[in-house]
Design an enzyme around this catalytic site. Structure first.
Site: not given
Ligand code: SAJ
Length: 435
Positions: A262
């Site tokens: 995503c």
């Molecule tokens: N990450 C960081 N710092 C942060 C948050 C995340 O480095 O503060 C990194 C994570 O380690 C990972 C990547 O970013 O490698 C993505 O992390 P994520 O928590 O955004 O996880 P995703 O990719 O599963 O994102 C999903 C998305 N949901 C949908 O697309 C429906 C995103 O929109 C959500 O915001 C996210 O989940 C969520 O909030 O958990």
């Protein structure tokens, strides 16, 4: 027998399968699943979930989903929902192949009155400029003979609080009436609010904007981390300080990179589409570039740390904790850990990988690493790694998710390096996680 409305979901992965289960729990529908993966189809027909999803693993025991690889099933469906991947290619360019293939299978079987819904995340314009022409190859016209709707998925893998049932959804379509019909369809099996929007493009844009927002905010703190490492300031303490402001601040946390299907992908879809239409998204591009630089930044911390104790990384045994892109799930798509592994190997390190959720790709045990590796990088904050107390023979730890107990590590005479933790002797070793 009650004449049930037939629904087919194309793509039975982490988005399509939980959705199929949710629909099948409503007795007004007969649910079919269409997927090219025969193994996945067979699993579902044996009522086994093909994805790690707590709710779906429970649901599949209570519902029937008729899974198949045969596209003829589309002919009899009133609703067809497309939940296929929208990845990027090697050059980080949008790859709509799965979406186009799904649209072509629908086009070959299109019936009057069908409602076609795309859930896959796409940039604005894909529905009307890519999918609609494929569906209109025959005599049927969109908005007249069939409906085309976009309802972007919002699955968050591994999230214990939000699932397909309770998260709000946005929906837009070719016509207002079609949007309303599709919205009521979703309302018949979901509990979250279904927000009817004015067009396909607005609905497509909403999801991309959500995720590009997150990417930019993560890039912001990743840049701060690199700056504050030079300034000797712990950016975590700063972010936590800023977080006690009850308005107008939303914490994100620095790390070894941004992975997943995503956040690391969606901005490229908007960057490319806007460029084709005369706008250059500089901020989105810079954010992508900052986040893509974090794996190298993390490896460089290890190289510098080893040099500070007179060790050359070439030939050194290095542990890599975690291959998944985020904690406590086994998904390596766009994972920064894979880039870290490659760079370590290119530098001549002997890399031992441990990931309890991807053990087919990371067979080393934690103790094997702690006993045999002089240095290690934690790339994924799986809970198993956060429970380690005795780091045995390791001499330097680079904590790529700032999730480890810095004081405990330093008390064992080990060099601790975080991402943005400033100088190692940070007075407040408070550990916080990503939101
Ligand atoms: N990450 C960081 N710092 C942060 C948050 C995340 O480095 O503060 C990194 C994570 O380690 C990972 C990547 O970013 O490698 C993505 O992390 P994520 O928590 O955004 O996880 P995703 O990719 O599963 O994102 C999903 C998305 N949901 C949908 O697309 C429906 C995103 O929109 C959500 O915001 C996210 O989940 C969520 O909030 O958990």
């Amino acid at each position: 027998m009650k004449n049930l409305q037939k629904v087919t979901i194309i793509g039975l992965g982490y988005v399509g399968f939980p959705l199929a289960c949710a629909i099948a729990k409503n007795n007004n529908y007969e649910v079919y699943g269409l997927d090219t993966n025969k193994e996945r189809v067979d699993k579902i027909n044996m009522r086994i979930s093909p994805v790690e999803d707590r709710q779906a693993e429970k649901d599949i025991k209570e519902v029937i989903i008729y899974a198949t690889t045969e596209e003829e099933v589309l002919k009899k469906s009133k609703f067809i929902i497309v939940c296929v991947p929208t990845p990027i290619d090697e050059e980080r360019r949008p790859d709509l192949t799965p979406v186009i293939q799904a649209a072509e299978s629908i086009s070959r079987n299109l019936q009057k009155g069908q409602i076609i819904i795309l859930e896959s995340t796409v940039n604005p314009g894909v529905c009307e400029e890519t999918i609609l022409p494929i569906l209109e190859r025959g005599n049927f016209r969109g908005g007249i003979d069939f409906e085309l709707i976009h309802c972007p998925e919002r699955i968050d893998p591994g999230n214990p609080n939000w699932n397909v049932y309770n998260i709000n959804r946005n929906i837009g379509g070719l016509t207002k009436q079609g949007t309303h019909i599709a919205a009521n369809f979703y309302r018949s099996f979901l509990k979250g609010d279904i927000n009817e929007m004015s067009s396909l493009k607005v609905a497509e844009s909403t999801k991309i904007v959500e995720n590009a927002f997150r990417d930019v905010n993560i890039a912001y703190v990743n840049e701060l981390a690199q700056s504050f490492d030079k300034l000797g300031i712990d950016v975590y303490e700063v972010i936590n300080g800023a977080s006690n402001k009850p308005f107008a601040f939303m914490p994100h946390y620095p790390g070894c990179g941004v992975g997943g299907h995503c956040i690391a992908v969606d901005p490229y879809y908007l960057i490319e589409y806007a460029a084709k239409n005369g706008f250059d998204h500089q901020l989105l591009k810079v954010a992508r570039s900052v986040n893509n630089s974090m794996p190298h930044y993390t490896v460089q911390k290890l190289v510098d740390g080893l040099e500070s104790i007179g060790v050359n990384i070439k030939g050194a045994k290095i542990g890599l904790l975690g291959l998944s892109y985020k904690a406590n799930i086994g998904d390596m798509r766009e994972s920064p850990a894979l880039e870290i592994k490659k760079e370590l190997e290119d530098l001549g390190a002997i890399v031992l990988c441990c990931d309890p959720y991807c053990n087919g790709h990371a067979p080393a045990l934690i103790n094997e690493i702690l006993e045999n590796c002089i240095g290690l990088i934690l790339a994924t904050n799986h809970h198993q790694f956060m429970e380690v107390k005795n780091w045995k023979n390791v001499k330097i730890i680079v904590d790529g998710r700032n999730c480890l107990d810095m004081p405990n590590i330093e008390s064992q005479g080990i060099i601790y390096e975080g991402i943005g933790r400033g100088f190692p002797n940070t007075p407040n070793g408070k550990i916080v996680n990503e939101i």
